[in-house]
Design a protein around this motif. Structure first.
Motif, PDB file in Angstrom:
ATOM      1  N   PRO A   1       0.833  -1.209   0.000  1.00  0.00           N
ATOM      2  CA  PRO A   1       0.000   0.000   0.000  1.00  0.00           C
ATOM      3  C   PRO A   1       0.864   1.253   0.000  1.00  0.00           C
ATOM      4  O   PRO A   1       1.913   1.298   0.653  1.00  0.00           O
ATOM      5  N   ILE A   2       0.413   2.266  -0.742  1.00  0.00           N
ATOM      6  CA  ILE A   2       1.181   3.509  -0.822  1.00  0.00           C
ATOM      7  C   ILE A   2       1.192   4.215   0.523  1.00  0.00           C
ATOM      8  O   ILE A   2       2.211   4.771   0.943  1.00  0.00           O
ATOM      9  N   SER A   3       0.074   4.192   1.212  1.00  0.00           N
ATOM     10  CA  SER A   3      -0.050   4.955   2.445  1.00  0.00           C
ATOM     11  C   SER A   3      -0.392   4.030   3.604  1.00  0.00           C
ATOM     12  O   SER A   3      -0.216   2.812   3.528  1.00  0.00           O
ATOM     13  N   SER A   4      -0.870   4.627   4.705  1.00  0.00           N
ATOM     14  CA  SER A   4      -1.124   3.876   5.931  1.00  0.00           C
ATOM     15  C   SER A   4      -2.184   2.809   5.710  1.00  0.00           C
ATOM     16  O   SER A   4      -3.180   3.019   5.015  1.00  0.00           O
ATOM     17  N   SER A   5      -1.959   1.656   6.343  1.00  0.00           N
ATOM     18  CA  SER A   5      -2.861   0.524   6.187  1.00  0.00           C
ATOM     19  C   SER A   5      -2.877  -0.280   7.480  1.00  0.00           C
ATOM     20  O   SER A   5      -1.830  -0.569   8.056  1.00  0.00           O
ATOM     21  N   MET A   6      -4.093  -0.647   7.897  1.00  0.00           N
ATOM     22  CA  MET A   6      -4.231  -1.402   9.139  1.00  0.00           C
ATOM     23  C   MET A   6      -5.419  -2.338   9.011  1.00  0.00           C
ATOM     24  O   MET A   6      -6.452  -1.976   8.431  1.00  0.00           O
ATOM     25  N   ALA A   7      -5.303  -3.569   9.525  1.00  0.00           N
ATOM     26  CA  ALA A   7      -6.373  -4.547   9.442  1.00  0.00           C
ATOM     27  C   ALA A   7      -6.446  -5.339  10.735  1.00  0.00           C
ATOM     28  O   ALA A   7      -5.457  -5.941  11.163  1.00  0.00           O
ATOM     29  N   GLU A   8      -7.628  -5.300  11.352  1.00  0.00           N
ATOM     30  CA  GLU A   8      -7.889  -6.030  12.595  1.00  0.00           C
ATOM     31  C   GLU A   8      -6.810  -5.765  13.648  1.00  0.00           C
ATOM     32  O   GLU A   8      -6.330  -6.677  14.324  1.00  0.00           O
ATOM     33  N   GLY A   9      -6.436  -4.490  13.782  1.00  0.00           N
ATOM     34  CA  GLY A   9      -5.486  -4.087  14.805  1.00  0.00           C
ATOM     35  C   GLY A   9      -4.036  -4.276  14.438  1.00  0.00           C
ATOM     36  O   GLY A   9      -3.146  -3.895  15.221  1.00  0.00           O
ATOM     37  N   VAL A  10      -3.761  -4.862  13.270  1.00  0.00           N
ATOM     38  CA  VAL A  10      -2.375  -5.046  12.825  1.00  0.00           C
ATOM     39  C   VAL A  10      -2.014  -3.897  11.896  1.00  0.00           C
ATOM     40  O   VAL A  10      -2.671  -3.686  10.867  1.00  0.00           O
ATOM     41  N   LEU A  11      -0.990  -3.143  12.257  1.00  0.00           N
ATOM     42  CA  LEU A  11      -0.547  -2.012  11.448  1.00  0.00           C
ATOM     43  C   LEU A  11       0.409  -2.516  10.379  1.00  0.00           C
ATOM     44  O   LEU A  11       1.517  -2.956  10.669  1.00  0.00           O
ATOM     45  N   TYR A  12      -0.050  -2.472   9.127  1.00  0.00           N
ATOM     46  CA  TYR A  12       0.782  -2.911   8.019  1.00  0.00           C
ATOM     47  C   TYR A  12       1.693  -1.788   7.536  1.00  0.00           C
ATOM     48  O   TYR A  12       2.790  -2.045   7.044  1.00  0.00           O
ATOM     49  N   ARG A  13       1.223  -0.586   7.654  1.00  0.00           N
ATOM     50  CA  ARG A  13       2.057   0.550   7.267  1.00  0.00           C
ATOM     51  C   ARG A  13       1.542   1.785   7.967  1.00  0.00           C
ATOM     52  O   ARG A  13       0.331   2.025   7.988  1.00  0.00           O
TER      53      ARG A  13
ATOM     54  N   ILE B   1      -6.506   8.779  18.869  1.00  0.00           N
ATOM     55  CA  ILE B   1      -7.449   7.782  18.391  1.00  0.00           C
ATOM     56  C   ILE B   1      -6.829   6.407  18.557  1.00  0.00           C
ATOM     57  O   ILE B   1      -5.589   6.262  18.543  1.00  0.00           O
ATOM     58  N   GLU B   2      -7.673   5.406  18.741  1.00  0.00           N
ATOM     59  CA  GLU B   2      -7.217   4.020  18.767  1.00  0.00           C
ATOM     60  C   GLU B   2      -7.743   3.337  17.512  1.00  0.00           C
ATOM     61  O   GLU B   2      -8.830   2.752  17.509  1.00  0.00           O
ATOM     62  N   PRO B   3      -7.006   3.411  16.425  1.00  0.00           N
ATOM     63  CA  PRO B   3      -7.500   2.826  15.170  1.00  0.00           C
ATOM     64  C   PRO B   3      -7.446   1.302  15.214  1.00  0.00           C
ATOM     65  O   PRO B   3      -6.583   0.714  15.871  1.00  0.00           O
ATOM     66  N   ARG B   4      -8.398   0.691  14.510  1.00  0.00           N
ATOM     67  CA  ARG B   4      -8.382  -0.767  14.362  1.00  0.00           C
ATOM     68  C   ARG B   4      -8.287  -1.169  12.892  1.00  0.00           C
ATOM     69  O   ARG B   4      -7.658  -2.156  12.539  1.00  0.00           O
ATOM     70  N   GLU B   5      -8.943  -0.384  12.001  1.00  0.00           N
ATOM     71  CA  GLU B   5      -8.902  -0.620  10.558  1.00  0.00           C
ATOM     72  C   GLU B   5      -8.583   0.704   9.869  1.00  0.00           C
ATOM     73  O   GLU B   5      -9.170   1.741  10.221  1.00  0.00           O
ATOM     74  N   ILE B   6      -7.672   0.674   8.899  1.00  0.00           N
ATOM     75  CA  ILE B   6      -7.330   1.877   8.147  1.00  0.00           C
ATOM     76  C   ILE B   6      -7.206   1.530   6.671  1.00  0.00           C
ATOM     77  O   ILE B   6      -6.485   0.597   6.294  1.00  0.00           O
ATOM     78  N   ILE B   7      -7.929   2.283   5.846  1.00  0.00           N
ATOM     79  CA  ILE B   7      -7.765   2.236   4.392  1.00  0.00           C
ATOM     80  C   ILE B   7      -7.494   3.669   3.945  1.00  0.00           C
ATOM     81  O   ILE B   7      -8.243   4.579   4.301  1.00  0.00           O
TER      82      ILE B   7
ATOM     83  N   GLN C   1      -7.018   8.995   5.599  1.00  0.00           N
ATOM     84  CA  GLN C   1      -7.270   7.670   6.147  1.00  0.00           C
ATOM     85  C   GLN C   1      -8.749   7.514   6.533  1.00  0.00           C
ATOM     86  O   GLN C   1      -9.276   8.303   7.338  1.00  0.00           O
ATOM     87  N   PHE C   2      -9.407   6.530   5.895  1.00  0.00           N
ATOM     88  CA  PHE C   2     -10.728   6.088   6.325  1.00  0.00           C
ATOM     89  C   PHE C   2     -10.471   5.103   7.448  1.00  0.00           C
ATOM     90  O   PHE C   2      -9.907   4.026   7.231  1.00  0.00           O
ATOM     91  N   THR C   3     -10.878   5.470   8.659  1.00  0.00           N
ATOM     92  CA  THR C   3     -10.467   4.752   9.854  1.00  0.00           C
ATOM     93  C   THR C   3     -11.673   4.284  10.653  1.00  0.00           C
ATOM     94  O   THR C   3     -12.642   5.028  10.830  1.00  0.00           O
ATOM     95  N   ILE C   4     -11.608   3.062  11.119  1.00  0.00           N
ATOM     96  CA  ILE C   4     -12.578   2.538  12.078  1.00  0.00           C
ATOM     97  C   ILE C   4     -11.840   2.348  13.397  1.00  0.00           C
ATOM     98  O   ILE C   4     -10.819   1.641  13.442  1.00  0.00           O
ATOM     99  N   ASP C   5     -12.341   2.981  14.460  1.00  0.00           N
ATOM    100  CA  ASP C   5     -11.635   2.857  15.730  1.00  0.00           C
ATOM    101  C   ASP C   5     -12.138   1.649  16.508  1.00  0.00           C
ATOM    102  O   ASP C   5     -13.021   0.908  16.061  1.00  0.00           O
ATOM    103  N   THR C   6     -11.573   1.441  17.695  1.00  0.00           N
ATOM    104  CA  THR C   6     -11.907   0.262  18.487  1.00  0.00           C
ATOM    105  C   THR C   6     -13.334   0.307  19.027  1.00  0.00           C
ATOM    106  O   THR C   6     -13.840  -0.705  19.521  1.00  0.00           O
ATOM    107  N   ASP C   7     -13.991   1.466  18.947  1.00  0.00           N
ATOM    108  CA  ASP C   7     -15.397   1.585  19.344  1.00  0.00           C
ATOM    109  C   ASP C   7     -16.335   1.468  18.148  1.00  0.00           C
ATOM    110  O   ASP C   7     -17.519   1.781  18.247  1.00  0.00           O
TER     111      ASP C   7
END
Length: 795
Positions: free
Chosen positions: A131-143, A286-292, A152-158
């Motif tokens: 991924p070119i930019s930040s990426s996160m899936a199920e709490g795992v930060l890929y970038r 913020i406590e992100p969990r998913e990031i696209i 960043q379209f972000t879903i937090d832990t809530d």
């Protein structure tokens, strides 16, 4: 096909009762489009999927979106990184299928980030899919990248959606209190800060120059960091200044350069550290969990955020409603005659149409895909098939797996239909948790008031009444209803086919269509009275409109009601044999024969075929093309070519055909085996390339037969025998035991003489029964004479 008015009637209009349903208008960047809702249905708990067609003159847009209610307790949003690593790629449907497990069903999703399409690390590891930019899936930060121009379209832990720049920071603290700030995660290293590399990264850090690196692992029960919460690390091994350190399968690599070089290089095995990683979005922790990630921002606070980029492409967007409780996934098709594609500004307008208060454009083009587990990929990706993407984001249902249908819904939400129209509703079935598990529920019983019409076979509404009411459906004791309005005939009914060709074996139900607002629906022919102008050619049931051919000829059938009538012209062509020659009494001079990979070709007629001899020559794509236009007789089931290739290197056969004046369709048949000097039969089933039951496809036309070959031996003489070009009719059984029918094609002609001679010479397998024409118990030249006498009618 030409269409003519028959009666004055209206047709079915599937009118959705949801917002922006049915046919409406909408302005995209100042251009007015009509908006037609082609599909709208629940596909999961609190989740709908809608398909739109927008038209403005010659402009067309196909739009697909899904709305997910995050307040549904069974639903959560989860991102997926293709192959569960930072690099690599996977289709959206592939991600969903791989991640789906009992109680974890990925039931709708779209593609995500822009991603790298080339490049390798110093170790030769492909970087494609990163991924070119930040990426996160199920709490795992890929970038974790900062200030790179993307949002960043972000879903937090809530389970709350956010849109904006997420900046990653924090610190690494030694036991003596020495502190270094964090630059990012799985990115090219920053100067004077610590860069982290986790196991989702490449095999090595791929960082060089003056730097220091060390491996660490989590201690104290920590398995990974939690945003804003300190976690403990212990150094594993000693630092290295060589660069490109191995990234461990557990733990991290700390990379330092500039002022953090000494911070890392002074560490030793067993040293403890405290890591705190923070994420800040729009100035707030913020406590992100998913990031696209994506760009540009296309909807801001309910208004389209203009970008000014005029490029028109397929697009994907992510957004959410003003209250943050509804997330919207959208895909717009492009780069095809079906859909032009949109600018990012127009995409923002479409997201607002769907209810978005905030939205961002993500990767588009051939990557754009919206997938549902029950209905598959809803759009048509511009590559022709799904592209493997870096990542995606999905709605996931946590309810137990359960395929038992406990409730149903009409696929249509309400309808208006003409008197005499027929309607066969389709039902979606849902389990007890609201998940779509059956897209064609059977065993549903229809009910309607008498003023509307009658229900036939419990499943078909025949609207022979007038007025409004409720059409009801009963399933397992529960009843659901939709509003229905049957109106007096007003406009647009017609025969689907002005004329047809049929045979004497199959029946045909006269097809009637009603048209209103550019939509069509079937009208029951039982509403009309029917008669045949010549029952010696065609019979028709006066009450049902079902006809059948009787004998060869031309006539018409007439349907009438309310003093109005119209005519269907019918041609009956009866097959007289199981296999009939396409070109009886073949005249080779009327055929055009061209060849590459051969020269000095000579064709000589032989029965219902011909012999073709040529000299091998060099060619890149050798082929022999036979061209002549034939209107094929009646309704054939198979198109057949019989040939003995001799030693010609035949590879496959390509038929060039037209269905009722349509464009040429090229159909390739590759025989399972081709034996030199042996007869081979090449059959093309008609049903393999058209709907053989649709009378609108007839008559059929054969334009050409192309024999593709492998390379010929230059200068070698070749002889090919084309033994027959035929249409085959399954309704006519082949004649068995016909004297002299050596090749078993149901006829006795010159081709049987050739077959018999080849058997005697050992060029074809011997059939002792068929070849013994004179019945003397031997197969020899006397059988050839006997066969010739049969053909000539000499006793």
């Amino acid at each position: 096909m030409k269409s003519r008015g028959l009666l004055s009637m209206a047709m079915l209009v599937a009118a959705m009762t949801c917002a922006q349903a049915g046919t409406a208008t909408y302005s995209l960047r100042g251009v007015e489009y009509t908006v037609d809702t082609l599909f709208h249905a629940y596909i999961g708990p609190g989740t709908t999927q809608t398909s739109l067609l927008l038209v403005s003159g010659v402009k067309h847009l196909r739009v697909f979106y899904s709305k997910i209610d995050l307040s549904s307790p069974e639903v959560t949003l989860k991102a997926v990184s293709g192959t569960d690593r930072m690099t690599g790629s996977e289709t959206v449907s592939g991600m969903a299928r791989r991640k789906t497990a009992p109680g974890n069903r990925y039931y709708v999703g779209v593609n995500g980030d822009f991603w790298m399409t080339s490049g390798y690390t110093s170790r030769g590891v492909s970087m494609i899919g990163t991924p070119i930019s930040s990426s996160m899936a199920e709490g795992v930060l890929y970038r974790g990248r900062n200030n790179d121009g993307e949002y960043q379209f972000t879903i937090d832990t809530d389970e709350v959606p956010h849109l904006g720049n997420v900046n990653f920071g924090g610190s690494v603290v030694k036991a003596d209190g020495t502190t270094a700030s964090i630059f990012g995660v799985n990115v090219d290293a920053g100067n004077n800060q610590i860069t982290l590399y986790n196991p989702t990264y490449y095999s090595g850090t791929n960082q060089f120059g003056t730097c220091a690196e060390v491996q660490v692992r989590y201690v104290g029960g920590d398995e990974a960091f939690a945003f804003g919460q300190p976690c403990q690390l212990v150094v594993v091994g000693n630092p290295s200044t060589a660069g490109d350190m191995d990234v461990p399968s557990e733990g991290l690599v700390l990379h330092g350069r500039g002022t953090t070089y000494d911070f890392v290089n002074s560490l030793a095995a067993g040293d403890t550290l405290t890591l705190t990683l923070n994420a800040v979005l729009n100035g707030n922790s913020i406590e992100p969990r998913e990031i696209i990630s994506g760009q540009p921002w296309i909807v801001l606070n309910g208004e389209t955020s203009p970008n000014g980029n005029p490029d028109v492409h397929p697009r994907t967007a992510l957004g959410y409603s003003e209250d943050g409780k509804t997330v919207i996934f959208m895909v717009v098709d492009g780069r095809s005659p079906l859909s032009d594609g949109v600018t990012t500004d127009a995409l923002g307008d479409l997201m607002r149409y769907a209810g978005a208060y905030m939205a961002v454009n993500v990767d588009g083009g051939g990557s754009s895909a919206l997938y549902t587990s029950a209905l598959g990929v809803r759009n048509r990706p511009s590559d022709g098939s799904e592209r493997a993407d870096s990542n995606g984001i999905f709605a996931v249902c946590s309810s137990p797996d359960d395929d038992e249908v406990t409730s149903i819904r009409f696929l249509d939400w309400s309808l208006t239909m003409p008197k005499y129209g027929t309607y066969v509703p389709k039902f979606f079935g849902y389990n007890q948790y609201g998940m779509l598990v059956d897209t064609d529920v059977k065993g549903v019983t229809l009910l309607c008031p008498d003023n509307i019409g009658v229900v036939q076979n419990d499943s078909v509404l025949f609207a022979n009444g007038e007025g409004s009411g409720l059409l009801s459906a009963v399933f397992q004791g529960d009843t659901i209803s939709i509003p229905i309005n049957v109106i007096v005939p007003t406009d647009g009914i017609r025969l689907r086919n002005d004329s047809i060709i049929t045979d004497t074996y199959r029946t045909y139900t006269v097809e009637l269509l009603g048209t209103v607002l550019d939509k069509e629906m079937p009208i029951d022919p039982a509403a009309l009275n029917w008669m045949s102008a010549d029952e010696g050619v065609v019979r028709i049931d006066a009450a049902t409109g079902v006809l059948q051919g009787v004998a060869d000829g031309h006539t018409c059938v007439v349907g009438s009601v309310d003093n109005l009538s119209d005519t269907l012209h019918v041609t009956v062509e009866k097959p007289t044999a199981h296999a009939m020659p396409i070109d009886p009494n073949l005249d080779i001079s009327t055929w055009t024969i061209t060849q590459s990979g051969g020269k000095d070709g000579v064709a000589q007629a032989m029965g219902n075929g011909f012999v073709y001899t040529y000299t091998g020559a060099s060619s890149r794509a050798p082929k022999l093309t036979l061209t002549k236009y034939f209107r094929l007789w009646s309704l054939p089931d198979t198109l057949r070519v019989r040939l003995n290739p001799g030693e010609a290197p035949v590879k496959n056969v390509v038929f060039g055909l037209r269905a009722h004046g349509g464009g040429i369709s090229y159909q390739t048949i590759t025989p399972g085996s081709i034996v030199p000097n042996r007869e081979m039969i090449v059959d093309l089933p008609i049903a393999s390339w058209i709907d053989a039951d649709d009378m609108a496809n007839y008559p059929l036309q054969l334009n050409s037969i192309q024999i593709n070959m492998n390379a010929s031996e230059v200068g070698k003489q070749y002889t090919m025998r084309f033994l027959g070009f035929e249409t085959v009719y399954s309704a006519v059984p082949p004649e068995e035991g016909m004297p002299g029918d050596v090749n078993g094609d149901g006829r006795v002609n010159v081709s049987d003489v050739s077959a018999l001679i080849n058997m005697i010479l050992g060029l074809e397998p011997m059939d002792e029964v068929c070849a013994d024409v004179n019945g003397d118990g031997r197969v020899n030249v006397s059988d050839v004479s006997a066969l010739i006498n049969i053909i000539l009618g000499i006793n």
